[in-house]
Every structure is written in structure tokens, then in C-alpha cells.
Motif scaffolding. Structure first.
Motif, PDB file in Angstrom:
ATOM      1  N   LEU A 145      36.156  33.735  47.545  1.00 23.08           N
ATOM      2  CA  LEU A 145      35.284  34.687  46.853  1.00 23.08           C
ATOM      3  C   LEU A 145      36.177  35.772  46.284  1.00 23.08           C
ATOM      4  CD1 LEU A 145      32.858  35.166  49.839  1.00 23.08           C
ATOM      5  CD2 LEU A 145      32.393  33.813  47.801  1.00 23.08           C
ATOM      6  N   LYS A 146      35.978  36.135  45.055  1.00 29.71           N
ATOM      7  CA  LYS A 146      36.801  37.198  44.507  1.00 29.71           C
ATOM      8  C   LYS A 146      35.908  38.314  43.987  1.00 29.71           C
ATOM      9  CE  LYS A 146      40.847  34.384  43.356  1.00 29.71           C
ATOM     10  NZ  LYS A 146      40.804  33.813  44.655  1.00 29.71           N
ATOM     11  N   PRO A 147      35.528  39.226  44.871  1.00 28.05           N
ATOM     12  CA  PRO A 147      34.628  40.283  44.428  1.00 28.05           C
ATOM     13  C   PRO A 147      35.268  41.144  43.339  1.00 28.05           C
ATOM     14  CG  PRO A 147      35.359  40.672  46.693  1.00 28.05           C
ATOM     15  CD  PRO A 147      35.891  39.348  46.286  1.00 28.05           C
ATOM     16  N   ASP A 148      34.504  41.466  42.347  1.00 28.61           N
ATOM     17  CA  ASP A 148      34.953  42.329  41.264  1.00 28.61           C
ATOM     18  C   ASP A 148      34.230  43.659  41.455  1.00 28.61           C
ATOM     19  OD1 ASP A 148      36.055  43.278  38.973  1.00 28.61           O
ATOM     20  OD2 ASP A 148      35.506  41.537  37.754  1.00 28.61           O
ATOM     21  N   ILE A 149      34.964  44.679  41.822  1.00 31.28           N
ATOM     22  CA  ILE A 149      34.332  45.936  42.221  1.00 31.28           C
ATOM     23  C   ILE A 149      34.671  47.030  41.212  1.00 31.28           C
ATOM     24  CG2 ILE A 149      34.086  47.613  44.099  1.00 31.28           C
ATOM     25  CD1 ILE A 149      35.573  45.166  45.750  1.00 31.28           C
ATOM     26  N   PRO A 150      33.693  47.433  40.392  1.00 27.49           N
ATOM     27  CA  PRO A 150      33.961  48.524  39.455  1.00 27.49           C
ATOM     28  C   PRO A 150      34.292  49.814  40.224  1.00 27.49           C
ATOM     29  CG  PRO A 150      31.814  47.495  39.036  1.00 27.49           C
ATOM     30  CD  PRO A 150      32.303  46.965  40.335  1.00 27.49           C
ATOM     31  N   LEU A 151      35.191  50.624  39.666  1.00 25.19           N
ATOM     32  CA  LEU A 151      35.613  51.841  40.376  1.00 25.19           C
ATOM     33  C   LEU A 151      34.437  52.753  40.706  1.00 25.19           C
ATOM     34  CD1 LEU A 151      38.950  52.796  38.588  1.00 25.19           C
ATOM     35  CD2 LEU A 151      38.584  51.479  40.687  1.00 25.19           C
ATOM     36  N   ASP A 152      33.419  52.768  39.832  1.00 22.22           N
ATOM     37  CA  ASP A 152      32.240  53.612  40.080  1.00 22.22           C
ATOM     38  C   ASP A 152      31.499  53.207  41.345  1.00 22.22           C
ATOM     39  OD1 ASP A 152      32.742  54.934  37.816  1.00 22.22           O
ATOM     40  OD2 ASP A 152      31.064  54.121  36.655  1.00 22.22           O
ATOM     41  N   TYR A 153      31.613  51.919  41.700  1.00 20.45           N
ATOM     42  CA  TYR A 153      30.889  51.406  42.863  1.00 20.45           C
ATOM     43  C   TYR A 153      31.755  51.364  44.105  1.00 20.45           C
ATOM     44  CZ  TYR A 153      27.034  49.995  39.908  1.00 20.45           C
ATOM     45  OH  TYR A 153      25.969  50.008  39.050  1.00 20.45           O
TER      46      TYR A 153
END
Ligand SMILES: Nc1nc2c(c(=O)[nH]1)N[C@H]1C(S)=C(S)[C@@H](COP(=O)(O)O)O[C@H]1N2
Ligand SMILES: [Mo]
Length: 222
Positions: free
Chosen positions: A59-67
């Protein structure tokens, strides 16, 4: 990423996990040699690579900096949740370190940037009973460390390598870096640090990997 989603681990490459568990049982790659850190750069049974491999549960979570959030709780004086600007406001350190993966590759000379574990703990004081920490990641991965290993010189929460933000596949926005232990201890997509009085083995540690993972002593498997 939505961590309440059912069947999270159903997406994980079960075969790959089973193979690594078998390697642990067989003692794959063990040489029985011992080398001294500082005298020999390459730990026993390792080989140098020039390109940085990607290894994870799939799994490669993509985490925006805002979140992005980092929760620090358990045996702390009071729990803290850092957002990206709070993390950036902590004192930033650059440190060069080699990394050593238990699957036998070693990568030399990365320049890591982020917050040292020591600086983080100055910001979030621990209760005296705290002796261990579990790193929790967005993909459900966990790994355990003693407080001594977590606080060791060189241990960091890193956001950049060689001047560039860590890519999502390498665990950005923020991963742990524990360069004196095998790289499975360096949790990608770090979301929580939980401080404990008792040790609690993590994802690979319950699947046959060594509880500590010192490459110089070839602590590959339990
Ligand atoms: N969140 C998370 N962190 C993780 C893993 C993982 O599956 N999930 N795998 C570990 C293992 S076994 C290794 S070798 C390194 C690989 O990091 P890389 O893909 O940046 O080389 O991440 C470690 N941290
Ligand atoms: Mo690994």
C-alpha cells in the motif's frame, strides 16, 4: 488514507510476507561474521547498491501535506498532534547516514533532513516510565524500538533526502530513520509515536524478524 476501510491488510501482498517469514525461519543471509561499526563500513552479509529500492507491504498512501498529522501519545507528559507547520517549526537537522536493509542491500551517503528524535523529545517530554516506542504508519505497519535506540544520535524523523522531499513511495511526507538498525525499523508514512513502559513487537518482529535488528551483529531474525 482512510484507515477505517475494511480489509486493509487484505490488500497486502500475503505471498511476499510469507516468503520473508520463511527467510526468517531459514536464517537466510546469515554469515556468522561480526564486524565493527566504524572499522568496516559494510555490515556482514550486505552489498552496496547505488539505487534506492522500494520495499513495503504494497500500500502506498499518498498524504497531502494539508492532511498530514503526527500524533505523539502514550507515556508522554501530555499528548500532542503536530500538523505540517508545527513539524516544520521544530528545529531542523541535516545528517549524513548509510542505511542497511535486512534483504541485504546497503545504500551509502544519503543526506537526511528532518527533526532528530532528541529534538522531538525536547518538545514532547516523556513520563519517566516510558522505555519503548512503537511507530505506527498510515499503511497499518508498526515497528518497535527501545527508547535508547529511538533517542540515539542519528535517529530522526525525516522529510527530505539529498535536498528533495521524500517521495510517497519512500514514506513521505515523514518517515522514521534509525540508521544504526536494519531499515525495517525506519517506518514510512509515520503517523503516530506511542511511548510505552513495556515492549510490544511490531509487524515484522512478530513474523520472525529480530526484536532489535543491529546489522553489525547480524540481528536479522529472532
Ligand atoms: N509504513 C511502512 N514502513 C516500512 C515498511 C512498510 O511496509 N510500511 N517496510 C519496512 C522495510 S521492511 C524496509 S526495508 C524499508 C524500505 O524503505 P524504502 O522503500 O524507502 O527503501 O521500509 C520499512 N518501513
Ligand atoms: Mo526490509
Amino acid at each position: 488514507m482512510d484507515e477505517r476501510k475494511p480489509g486493509l491488510f487484505g490488500q497486502i501482498k500475503e505471498k511476499l510476507i510469507a516468503r520473508k517469514e520463511d527467510w526468517a525461519k531459514e536464517g537466510r543471509l546469515l554469515t556468522g561474521e561480526s564486524r565493527l561499526p566504524g572499522r568496516d563500513r559494510l555490515p556482514p552479509g550486505q552489498r552496496e547498491v547505488k539505487d534506492w529500492p522500494v520495499l513495503d507491504l504494497g500500500l502506498k498512501p499518498d498524504i497531502p501535506l494539508d492532511y498530514w498529522r503526527l500524533r505523539i501519545d502514550g507515556l508522554v507528559s501530555s499528548p500532542v498532534t503536530l500538523d505540517w507547520s508545527a513539524f516544520q517549526a521544530l528545529s531542523q537537522t541535516r545528517h549524513q547516514a548509510d542505511i542497511h536493509c535486512v534483504t541485504s542491500w546497503s545504500l551509502y551517503d544519503s543526506l537526511w533532513q528532518g527533526v532528530t528524535a532528541q529534538d522531538l523529545l525536547r518538545h514532547v517530554p516523556l513520563r519517566p516510565e516510558a522505555k519503548y516506542v512503537i511507530a505506527h504508519s498510515q499503511d497499518g505497519y508498526t515497528t518497535n524500538l527501545t527508547l535508547a535506540d529511538f533517542q540515539k544520535e542519528g535517529s530522526m524523523l525525516v522529510s527530505h533526502r539529498n535536498g528533495a522531499p521524500l517521495s510517497a513511495e519512500h514514506g513521505g511526507p515523514v518517515r522514521l530513520l534509525i540508521p544504526h538498525l536494519y531499515f525495517w525499523k525506519s517506518a514510512k508514512w509515520l503517523k503516530r509515536l506511542e511511548f510505552l513502559a513495556e515492549d510490544r513487537p511490531g509487524f515484522w518482529e512478530v513474523r520472525g524478524y529480530h526484536n532489535r535488528g543491529d546489522p553489525w551483529n547480524e540481528e536479522r531474525y529472532s
